[in-house]
Motif scaffolding. Structure first.
Motif, short mmCIF file in Angstrom:
data_model
loop_
_atom_site.label_atom_id
_atom_site.label_comp_id
_atom_site.label_asym_id
_atom_site.label_seq_id
_atom_site.Cartn_x
_atom_site.Cartn_y
_atom_site.Cartn_z
N GLN A 57 20.57 34.49 -6.32
CA GLN A 57 19.87 33.91 -7.47
C GLN A 57 20.77 33.96 -8.71
OE1 GLN A 57 17.55 32.33 -5.53
NE2 GLN A 57 16.45 32.39 -7.45
N GLY A 58 21.51 35.05 -8.89
CA GLY A 58 22.43 35.16 -10.01
C GLY A 58 23.52 34.09 -9.96
N TRP A 59 24.02 33.83 -8.75
CA TRP A 59 25.05 32.79 -8.57
C TRP A 59 24.48 31.42 -8.94
CZ3 TRP A 59 30.12 33.46 -7.23
CH2 TRP A 59 30.84 32.34 -6.84
N LYS A 60 23.25 31.13 -8.47
CA LYS A 60 22.61 29.85 -8.80
C LYS A 60 22.34 29.74 -10.30
CE LYS A 60 20.10 28.90 -4.53
NZ LYS A 60 18.74 28.78 -3.96
N TRP A 61 21.91 30.83 -10.92
CA TRP A 61 21.62 30.83 -12.34
C TRP A 61 22.89 30.55 -13.13
CZ3 TRP A 61 22.97 34.68 -16.11
CH2 TRP A 61 22.37 34.48 -17.36
N ARG A 62 24.01 31.17 -12.74
CA ARG A 62 25.28 30.93 -13.42
C ARG A 62 25.66 29.44 -13.28
NH1 ARG A 62 29.82 33.19 -15.51
NH2 ARG A 62 29.11 35.33 -15.41
N GLY A 63 25.46 28.88 -12.10
CA GLY A 63 25.76 27.46 -11.90
C GLY A 63 24.91 26.56 -12.78
N SER A 64 23.63 26.91 -12.96
CA SER A 64 22.77 26.08 -13.82
C SER A 64 23.16 26.22 -15.29
CB SER A 64 21.30 26.42 -13.61
OG SER A 64 21.02 27.72 -14.06
N LEU A 65 23.65 27.39 -15.69
CA LEU A 65 24.12 27.56 -17.07
C LEU A 65 25.36 26.71 -17.34
CD1 LEU A 65 23.81 31.39 -17.75
CD2 LEU A 65 22.40 29.56 -18.68
N GLN A 66 26.14 26.46 -16.29
CA GLN A 66 27.38 25.69 -16.44
C GLN A 66 27.19 24.23 -16.04
OE1 GLN A 66 29.81 28.04 -13.83
NE2 GLN A 66 30.17 29.61 -15.36
N SER A 67 25.95 23.77 -16.00
CA SER A 67 25.67 22.40 -15.55
C SER A 67 26.18 21.34 -16.53
CB SER A 67 24.17 22.21 -15.31
OG SER A 67 23.46 22.39 -16.52
N ASP A 68 26.54 21.74 -17.75
CA ASP A 68 27.08 20.77 -18.71
C ASP A 68 28.52 20.37 -18.37
OD1 ASP A 68 28.05 23.32 -19.32
OD2 ASP A 68 28.27 22.86 -21.45
N LEU A 69 29.14 21.06 -17.44
CA LEU A 69 30.51 20.73 -17.02
C LEU A 69 30.49 19.40 -16.26
CD1 LEU A 69 33.24 22.28 -17.23
CD2 LEU A 69 32.86 22.99 -14.88
N PRO A 70 31.33 18.43 -16.65
CA PRO A 70 31.32 17.13 -15.97
C PRO A 70 31.73 17.26 -14.50
CG PRO A 70 32.71 17.08 -17.95
CD PRO A 70 32.31 18.50 -17.73
N GLU A 71 31.40 16.24 -13.73
CA GLU A 71 31.80 16.20 -12.32
C GLU A 71 33.32 16.26 -12.21
OE1 GLU A 71 30.12 16.13 -9.35
OE2 GLU A 71 28.29 16.45 -10.49
N LEU A 72 33.81 16.83 -11.14
CA LEU A 72 35.25 16.92 -10.91
C LEU A 72 35.78 15.55 -10.51
CD1 LEU A 72 35.29 20.24 -8.89
CD2 LEU A 72 35.91 19.92 -11.28
#
Length: 187
Positions: free
Chosen positions: A42-57
């Motif tokens: 859940q922590g890993w998923k939460w970190r990913g959602s916090l960084q969702s503003d990062l554009p697609e690679l």
């Protein structure tokens, strides 16, 4: 007269009389381990959602040009530039994997079997250096090739380790000279 062997043969360990309690403790321990694993996920998923503003690679262009350097090794992850413990997990950048790097005039192609491939255009490369660590991996001084690049409005450090660490110095020199050449033509 009793011998030592006779005494040893007579002694028995106590029989387990409360199987229910032992099974209960084992099940409780397994549930606790599963709960801790779930919290980490859940922590890993939460970190990913916090960084969702990062554009697609970016994907590699169809014809990136002739390879200047090629390297096989390990991708150890990406962090916010200058903050070697702030791991970036969005878009698969947090997943460790094998890696095949190819440096061309167009930029740096990162091919990761089993993970998301990406491409760093030459104009987005900022620096290459040798370092000793990145989030979750610490090596001997100079054991890690760290490439700093811009993605969106964020600077990112990505850590790589070649199968043959002696290759790192050539990569640092090539990337940095390529950056200096790109900056010189932009002026």
């Amino acid at each position: 007269m009793t011998t030592l062997i006779d005494i040893a043969a007579e002694q028995k360990s106590a029989e387990v009389t409360d199987w229910a309690a032992r099974i209960g403790w084992v099940v409780g321990l397994l549930l606790f381990i599963a709960f801790v694993y779930w919290l980490m996920r859940q922590g890993w998923k939460w970190r990913g959602s916090l960084q969702s503003d990062l554009p697609e690679l970016l994907a590699a262009p169809d014809a990136p040009g002739e390879a200047k350097l090629e390297l096989t090794g390990r991708y150890h992850g990406s962090t916010t530039a200058g903050q070697w413990l702030d791991r970036i997990v969005a878009h698969g950048l947090g997943s460790r994997s094998r890696v095949e790097l190819t440096l061309t005039d167009a930029g740096l192609e990162v091919v990761r079997p089993g993970a998301t491939d990406f491409f760093i255009p030459a104009a987005q490369l900022r620096e290459a250096r040798l370092d000793k660590g990145i989030a979750g991996k610490v090596l001997a001084e100079g054991g890690l090739l760290v490439v700093t690049w811009a993605h969106g409005d964020k600077l990112i450090d990505s850590g790589f380790r070649a199968d043959h660490a002696a290759e790192h110095a050539a990569w640092v020199e090539s990337i940095n000279s390529m950056i200096n050449t790109t900056e010189g033509t932009a002026r």
